[in-house]
Structure formats: C-alpha cells, structure tokens
Design a protein around this motif. Structure first.
Motif, PDB file in Angstrom:
ATOM      1  N   ARG A  65      46.135  38.763  36.231  1.00 16.83           N
ATOM      2  CA  ARG A  65      45.241  37.699  36.696  1.00 16.83           C
ATOM      3  C   ARG A  65      43.865  37.811  36.028  1.00 16.83           C
ATOM      4  O   ARG A  65      43.260  38.875  35.993  1.00 16.83           O
ATOM      5  CB  ARG A  65      45.071  37.788  38.206  1.00 16.83           C
ATOM      6  N   GLY A  66      43.418  36.686  35.468  1.00 18.68           N
ATOM      7  CA  GLY A  66      42.102  36.628  34.847  1.00 18.68           C
ATOM      8  C   GLY A  66      42.084  36.953  33.364  1.00 18.68           C
ATOM      9  O   GLY A  66      41.040  36.840  32.728  1.00 18.68           O
ATOM     10  N   ASP A  67      43.206  37.331  32.792  1.00 12.63           N
ATOM     11  CA  ASP A  67      43.258  37.621  31.350  1.00 12.63           C
ATOM     12  C   ASP A  67      43.492  36.323  30.583  1.00 12.63           C
ATOM     13  O   ASP A  67      44.408  35.570  30.898  1.00 12.63           O
ATOM     14  CB  ASP A  67      44.367  38.619  31.026  1.00 12.63           C
ATOM     15  N   LEU A  68      42.643  36.075  29.588  1.00 15.05           N
ATOM     16  CA  LEU A  68      42.776  34.922  28.708  1.00 15.05           C
ATOM     17  C   LEU A  68      43.009  35.437  27.299  1.00 15.05           C
ATOM     18  O   LEU A  68      42.175  36.139  26.737  1.00 15.05           O
ATOM     19  CB  LEU A  68      41.510  34.059  28.746  1.00 15.05           C
ATOM     20  N   PRO A 118      33.555  28.792  34.913  1.00 15.43           N
ATOM     21  CA  PRO A 118      32.626  28.314  33.881  1.00 15.43           C
ATOM     22  C   PRO A 118      32.900  28.961  32.511  1.00 15.43           C
ATOM     23  O   PRO A 118      32.752  28.289  31.487  1.00 15.43           O
ATOM     24  CB  PRO A 118      31.249  28.724  34.414  1.00 15.43           C
ATOM     25  N   LEU A 119      33.319  30.214  32.488  1.00  9.77           N
ATOM     26  CA  LEU A 119      33.652  30.865  31.220  1.00  9.77           C
ATOM     27  C   LEU A 119      34.833  30.157  30.551  1.00  9.77           C
ATOM     28  O   LEU A 119      34.802  29.880  29.350  1.00  9.77           O
ATOM     29  CB  LEU A 119      33.983  32.349  31.428  1.00  9.77           C
ATOM     30  N   VAL A 120      35.859  29.837  31.323  1.00 12.76           N
ATOM     31  CA  VAL A 120      37.026  29.139  30.775  1.00 12.76           C
ATOM     32  C   VAL A 120      36.614  27.763  30.269  1.00 12.76           C
ATOM     33  O   VAL A 120      37.011  27.346  29.179  1.00 12.76           O
ATOM     34  CB  VAL A 120      38.170  29.042  31.807  1.00 12.76           C
ATOM     35  N   GLU A 121      35.801  27.053  31.031  1.00 14.48           N
ATOM     36  CA  GLU A 121      35.342  25.724  30.606  1.00 14.48           C
ATOM     37  C   GLU A 121      34.525  25.820  29.320  1.00 14.48           C
ATOM     38  O   GLU A 121      34.663  24.976  28.425  1.00 14.48           O
ATOM     39  CB  GLU A 121      34.549  25.039  31.717  1.00 14.48           C
ATOM     40  N   ILE A 129      47.589  29.863  23.647  1.00 16.27           N
ATOM     41  CA  ILE A 129      46.513  30.250  24.547  1.00 16.27           C
ATOM     42  C   ILE A 129      47.082  30.345  25.955  1.00 16.27           C
ATOM     43  O   ILE A 129      47.706  29.403  26.449  1.00 16.27           O
ATOM     44  CB  ILE A 129      45.371  29.204  24.534  1.00 16.27           C
ATOM     45  N   ARG A 130      46.875  31.495  26.592  1.00 15.44           N
ATOM     46  CA  ARG A 130      47.379  31.695  27.948  1.00 15.44           C
ATOM     47  C   ARG A 130      46.293  32.317  28.815  1.00 15.44           C
ATOM     48  O   ARG A 130      45.671  33.312  28.437  1.00 15.44           O
ATOM     49  CB  ARG A 130      48.600  32.619  27.968  1.00 15.44           C
ATOM     50  N   LEU A 131      46.088  31.724  29.990  1.00 15.99           N
ATOM     51  CA  LEU A 131      45.188  32.228  31.013  1.00 15.99           C
ATOM     52  C   LEU A 131      46.044  32.587  32.213  1.00 15.99           C
ATOM     53  O   LEU A 131      46.688  31.710  32.801  1.00 15.99           O
ATOM     54  CB  LEU A 131      44.155  31.160  31.397  1.00 15.99           C
ATOM     55  N   VAL A 132      46.076  33.854  32.578  1.00 13.45           N
ATOM     56  CA  VAL A 132      46.935  34.306  33.677  1.00 13.45           C
ATOM     57  C   VAL A 132      46.241  34.013  35.010  1.00 13.45           C
ATOM     58  O   VAL A 132      45.130  34.488  35.259  1.00 13.45           O
ATOM     59  CB  VAL A 132      47.287  35.802  33.542  1.00 13.45           C
ATOM     60  N   LEU A 133      46.922  33.218  35.836  1.00  9.15           N
ATOM     61  CA  LEU A 133      46.394  32.845  37.152  1.00  9.15           C
ATOM     62  C   LEU A 133      46.885  33.779  38.251  1.00  9.15           C
ATOM     63  O   LEU A 133      46.151  34.067  39.199  1.00  9.15           O
ATOM     64  CB  LEU A 133      46.802  31.400  37.477  1.00  9.15           C
ATOM     65  N   GLU A 134      48.128  34.214  38.135  1.00  7.98           N
ATOM     66  CA  GLU A 134      48.732  35.127  39.117  1.00  7.98           C
ATOM     67  C   GLU A 134      49.791  35.952  38.407  1.00  7.98           C
ATOM     68  O   GLU A 134      50.351  35.528  37.396  1.00  7.98           O
ATOM     69  CB  GLU A 134      49.422  34.345  40.254  1.00  7.98           C
ATOM     70  N   GLY A 135      50.108  37.112  38.975  1.00  9.67           N
ATOM     71  CA  GLY A 135      51.196  37.931  38.452  1.00  9.67           C
ATOM     72  C   GLY A 135      50.815  38.673  37.191  1.00  9.67           C
ATOM     73  O   GLY A 135      49.631  38.900  36.908  1.00  9.67           O
ATOM     74  N   SER A 136      51.848  39.042  36.416  1.00  5.90           N
ATOM     75  CA  SER A 136      51.622  39.862  35.221  1.00  5.90           C
ATOM     76  C   SER A 136      52.823  39.768  34.296  1.00  5.90           C
ATOM     77  O   SER A 136      53.901  39.337  34.691  1.00  5.90           O
ATOM     78  CB  SER A 136      51.386  41.328  35.627  1.00  5.90           C
ATOM     79  N   GLY A 137      52.600  40.194  33.059  1.00  2.00           N
ATOM     80  CA  GLY A 137      53.659  40.195  32.058  1.00  2.00           C
ATOM     81  C   GLY A 137      53.166  40.863  30.790  1.00  2.00           C
ATOM     82  O   GLY A 137      52.065  41.424  30.768  1.00  2.00           O
ATOM     83  N   TYR A 138      53.978  40.803  29.748  1.00  2.00           N
ATOM     84  CA  TYR A 138      53.642  41.440  28.481  1.00  2.00           C
ATOM     85  C   TYR A 138      53.710  40.443  27.329  1.00  2.00           C
ATOM     86  O   TYR A 138      54.701  39.718  27.188  1.00  2.00           O
ATOM     87  CB  TYR A 138      54.638  42.559  28.151  1.00  2.00           C
ATOM     88  N   PHE A 139      52.672  40.428  26.515  1.00  2.00           N
ATOM     89  CA  PHE A 139      52.722  39.793  25.213  1.00  2.00           C
ATOM     90  C   PHE A 139      52.823  40.913  24.200  1.00  2.00           C
ATOM     91  O   PHE A 139      52.019  41.851  24.224  1.00  2.00           O
ATOM     92  CB  PHE A 139      51.461  38.962  24.931  1.00  2.00           C
ATOM     93  N   TRP A 166      39.505  37.467  26.569  1.00  2.00           N
ATOM     94  CA  TRP A 166      38.409  37.391  27.526  1.00  2.00           C
ATOM     95  C   TRP A 166      38.939  37.763  28.897  1.00  2.00           C
ATOM     96  O   TRP A 166      40.084  37.461  29.234  1.00  2.00           O
ATOM     97  CB  TRP A 166      37.856  35.967  27.632  1.00  2.00           C
ATOM     98  N   LYS A 167      38.089  38.390  29.708  1.00  2.00           N
ATOM     99  CA  LYS A 167      38.423  38.659  31.110  1.00  2.00           C
ATOM    100  C   LYS A 167      37.642  37.671  31.968  1.00  2.00           C
ATOM    101  O   LYS A 167      36.418  37.583  31.857  1.00  2.00           O
ATOM    102  CB  LYS A 167      38.059  40.100  31.501  1.00  2.00           C
ATOM    103  N   VAL A 168      38.359  36.923  32.789  1.00  2.00           N
ATOM    104  CA  VAL A 168      37.754  35.935  33.675  1.00  2.00           C
ATOM    105  C   VAL A 168      37.721  36.545  35.063  1.00  2.00           C
ATOM    106  O   VAL A 168      38.772  36.767  35.668  1.00  2.00           O
ATOM    107  CB  VAL A 168      38.553  34.616  33.665  1.00  2.00           C
ATOM    108  N   GLY A 169      36.516  36.834  35.558  1.00  2.00           N
ATOM    109  CA  GLY A 169      36.376  37.518  36.833  1.00  2.00           C
ATOM    110  C   GLY A 169      36.092  36.616  38.009  1.00  2.00           C
ATOM    111  O   GLY A 169      35.939  37.079  39.129  1.00  2.00           O
ATOM    112  N   ASP A 170      36.016  35.310  37.786  1.00  2.00           N
ATOM    113  CA  ASP A 170      35.687  34.383  38.866  1.00  2.00           C
ATOM    114  C   ASP A 170      36.834  34.266  39.864  1.00  2.00           C
ATOM    115  O   ASP A 170      38.005  34.416  39.507  1.00  2.00           O
ATOM    116  CB  ASP A 170      35.377  32.992  38.301  1.00  2.00           C
ATOM    117  N   GLU A 171      36.486  33.941  41.103  1.00  2.00           N
ATOM    118  CA  GLU A 171      37.493  33.723  42.143  1.00  2.00           C
ATOM    119  C   GLU A 171      38.439  32.590  41.731  1.00  2.00           C
ATOM    120  O   GLU A 171      39.647  32.702  41.846  1.00  2.00           O
ATOM    121  CB  GLU A 171      36.799  33.379  43.471  1.00  2.00           C
ATOM    122  N   ASP A 172      37.862  31.497  41.233  1.00  2.00           N
ATOM    123  CA  ASP A 172      38.645  30.362  40.729  1.00  2.00           C
ATOM    124  C   ASP A 172      38.828  30.580  39.223  1.00  2.00           C
ATOM    125  O   ASP A 172      38.014  30.130  38.423  1.00  2.00           O
ATOM    126  CB  ASP A 172      37.921  29.049  41.008  1.00  2.00           C
TER     127      ASP A 172
END
Length: 184
Positions: free
Chosen positions: A124-127, A53-56, A98-108, A42-48
């Motif tokens: 950021r925003g990738d779940l 709400p999508l994550v919740e 389960i990982r939700l990226v808050l900042e930065g980047s990496g590879y799975f 999922w892509k989370v586009g919210d500022e927070d």
C-alpha cells in the motif's frame, strides 16, 4: 519503505509467490534500482493514497490522464490462476507501466542491465513506474491479494509483448537499452 533484492533462480515447480531471496540476501536500494533498471519509485504516505496530492502532482507532471483500478485476487479477477501465470510471463510494453498500490501486496520482477532479476515487493502506497521496453513480470505474493490503480498517458494499451527475438527489435526496447547503458 519498499524492499527489493536480487532473486534466486526459480526451479520447475517453485511457487512464484514466495520471496525467492538469494542466500546470502542481495538487497538493492531504490536508488540502485533506478540506476540499474530505470524504474522510478515514490512512497505515498497519505491516508487517501489514490487522491494524494503527491499522486496528483506526478500525474500532472508525467501526463497520466487515464486511470482505473484492478483487484487481483481469487473471486475478484476472472480466471485468477490463468491470469497470474500470464502476468508472470516475461514481457515488455511499448508504453510505461504505472502502478499505485491501494491495498494488499505483490511482486514486480524487473531485469537489470546485466539481465538479472530484481524482485520488488510492493505494498500500500507504493507507486512504481516501469519504463517502456523493460522486461518484467508480476505476481501476487502468498496472500493472493492486491488492489492497484493503473495510470496511463492517453488511452490505455494493454498489449504485452513476451520476450522473443522480435521484442529485442522493437524501437521501445532499443531506446530503453540505450538509455540504460547511457548511449542515448
């Protein structure tokens, strides 16, 4: 949008933090990733991002009642280089990862149904939800910084099972393979 591709083979001494794309590049869509590996995205586009709400909604639907935050970066994670090498060992877990990226980047990196590596760039925003029993590994990219929220059902289990004949016999691996090949 998240990017994923089939990886070129890594040679001895290759830097795991580089993209390692094949030539020509073999991109893979998120729909193909899900079909070929069972990984959900999922892509989370919210500022927070963390309080979205999508994550919740996803947490409630999937029963993720525990969370914490990890920062993987030199100076923020003890024994950074050793941990990055450990995270990059091919392994599986008995539970979803389960990982939700808050900042930065990496590879799975995840194995597809034909045992080929698919590299997924997360930002950021990738779940991402990696199914129990999937062989995978993680590394930072060349920026060496990612902050992620880790979600779990119940108490977290941190046990990684490195690929071996014993992991092939694990019930979680068997269930995953059956689901992936449509024999469940």
């Amino acid at each position: 949008m998240v990017q994923a591709w089939y990886m070129a083979e890594l040679g001895p001494g290759d830097d795991q933090r580089l993209p390692h794309k094949t030539d020509p590049v073999q991109p893979i869509t998120m729909e193909e990733l899900s079909e070929r590996t069972g990984v959900l995205y999922w892509k989370v586009g919210d500022e927070d991002v963390e309080g979205s709400p999508l994550v919740e909604k996803i947490r409630a639907e999937r029963g993720y009642n525990y969370k914490d935050v990890i920062t993987v970066s030199p100076g923020r994670l003890d024994n950074f280089e050793a941990k990055i090498k450990m995270f990059f060992e091919e392994h599986l877990h008995a539970d979803e990862e389960i990982r939700l990226v808050l900042e930065g980047s990496g590879y799975f990196d995840v194995r597809d149904r034909h045992d080929r590596w698919v590299r997924v760039l997360v930002e950021r925003g990738d779940l991402l939800v990696l199914p129990a029993g999937i062989y995978h590994r993680f590394t930072c990219d060349d920026k060496d910084y990612i902050k992620a929220c880790r979600l779990f059902c119940g108490e977290p289990v941190w046990k990684a099972h490195n690929r071996s004949p014993e992991t092939e016999a694990m019930p979680e691996r068997g269930s995953y393979v059956q689901q992936l090949h449509g024999t469940a």
